[in-house]
Design a protein around this motif. Sequence first.
Motif, PDB file in Angstrom:
ATOM      1  N   LEU A  65      34.106  -4.244   1.749  1.00 30.77           N
ATOM      2  CA  LEU A  65      35.165  -5.250   1.901  1.00 30.77           C
ATOM      3  C   LEU A  65      36.284  -4.702   2.793  1.00 30.77           C
ATOM      4  N   VAL A  66      36.694  -3.454   2.553  1.00 27.68           N
ATOM      5  CA  VAL A  66      37.772  -2.847   3.348  1.00 27.68           C
ATOM      6  C   VAL A  66      37.349  -2.774   4.817  1.00 27.68           C
ATOM      7  N   GLY A 126      26.179  -6.585   5.204  1.00 28.67           N
ATOM      8  CA  GLY A 126      25.383  -5.536   5.856  1.00 28.67           C
ATOM      9  C   GLY A 126      25.858  -4.154   5.447  1.00 28.67           C
ATOM     10  N   ALA A 127      27.177  -3.961   5.457  1.00 30.21           N
ATOM     11  CA  ALA A 127      27.732  -2.653   5.098  1.00 30.21           C
ATOM     12  C   ALA A 127      27.469  -2.364   3.619  1.00 30.21           C
ATOM     13  N   PHE A 128      27.594  -3.405   2.790  1.00 25.93           N
ATOM     14  CA  PHE A 128      27.345  -3.224   1.353  1.00 25.93           C
ATOM     15  C   PHE A 128      25.901  -2.746   1.127  1.00 25.93           C
ATOM     16  N   GLY A 131      21.308  -2.683  12.812  1.00 26.51           N
ATOM     17  CA  GLY A 131      22.593  -3.120  12.231  1.00 26.51           C
ATOM     18  C   GLY A 131      23.674  -2.075  12.471  1.00 26.51           C
ATOM     19  N   ILE A 132      23.334  -0.801  12.279  1.00 30.38           N
ATOM     20  CA  ILE A 132      24.320   0.272  12.480  1.00 30.38           C
ATOM     21  C   ILE A 132      24.753   0.317  13.952  1.00 30.38           C
ATOM     22  N   LEU A 133      23.778   0.168  14.830  1.00 28.38           N
ATOM     23  CA  LEU A 133      24.070   0.187  16.272  1.00 28.38           C
ATOM     24  C   LEU A 133      25.034  -0.947  16.645  1.00 28.38           C
ATOM     25  N   VAL A 136      31.616 -13.055  11.391  1.00 24.73           N
ATOM     26  CA  VAL A 136      31.241 -11.657  11.644  1.00 24.73           C
ATOM     27  C   VAL A 136      31.652 -10.804  10.434  1.00 24.73           C
ATOM     28  N   GLY A 137      32.851 -11.094   9.884  1.00 25.31           N
ATOM     29  CA  GLY A 137      33.352 -10.334   8.735  1.00 25.31           C
ATOM     30  C   GLY A 137      32.427 -10.472   7.531  1.00 25.31           C
TER      31      GLY A 137
END
Length: 210
Positions: free
Chosen positions: A187-188, A163-165, A5-7, A156-157
Motif C-alpha cells: 500500500l505504501v 502486484g507488489a503484495f 512485473g518487476i521490470l 496503475v496504483g
Amino acid sequence: MAVTGILLALFLIVHMLGNLKIFTGETSFDHYAHWLRDIGTPLLPHTWYLWIQRTVLTVAVVAHIVAATVLARRARAARPVRYAHRKKVNGSYAARTMRWGGVIILLFVIYHILDLTTGHLNPQGDASNPYGNVVADFAPERWYVTLFYTLAIVAVGFHLRHGAFSAFRSLGQQTPRGERRARTAALVFAVLLCAGYLVVPFAVLTGLVS
Ligand code: HEM
C-alpha cells in the motif's frame, strides 16, 4: 509474471523520479529529456539505448499479458466446475480488478505515447521542448486531461498494490503477520508512486509549474 512485473515496476519508479525533475525548471527538464536520447553514447549511437529500452518494455508488456492469460486459464482448469454461487468475493478490490485495470493501463499508455512522446495528441507537440508539452497538456482549461491521467494513475496504483503484495507474499513469511506487513508495504509503495506521478499534472493545473 513476476519477472516482467518487476521490470515494469522498475520502469515506473525511474520514470516517476524523472518526471519530478520538472520542479527543477524548464532548462533542466529539457536537458534531462535530451540526455535520455544520449544514454550509452559514444559506445551506442544516438537514441539506441532508448530503442533497446522500448523493445525490452514492449516484450515485457506482451509477456506479462501472456503470463496472466496462462495463469488465469490454469486457475480455471484447476476448478472445471464453477462455484454454484459466489456470494463471498475473495481477495481485495485491487486483486479483483487486475484484468480490467491492466486493459485500462494499456490503453492509457498508447494515448500517453501519442501525447507526450510523439506529440500527435499534444496541444504543443514540440519534441525539442518536453517541458512545454507537459505544461500545455495539463493547462487548467484542459482539466479533463488531468482527470483522465488521474484515473489512469489510480488504476496503475491498484494494479501495483496487488502486484507488489503478491511479490512480497512470495518473498516473505507465510504467516498472518507476514501478510499484514506485505499488505502495508504494498500500500505504501503504491501510494508513494501515485503521489509522485499525480503531483506533476496538479502542479501545472494549479500554476505551480508554468
Ligand atoms: C502524470 C504522469 C506522467 C507524466 C507527466 C509523464 C511524462 C512523460 C513524458 C514527458 C514522456 C516523454 C519523454 C521523452 O520523450 O522525453 C513520457 C514517456 C513515456 N511514459 Fe510517461 N508520464 C506520466 C505517467 C506515465 C505512466 C503512469 C506510465 C505507465 C503506466 C508512463 C509510461 C510512459 C512510456 C512507456 C513512455 C515512452 C517512453 C519512450 O519514449 O520510450 N508514463 N512520459
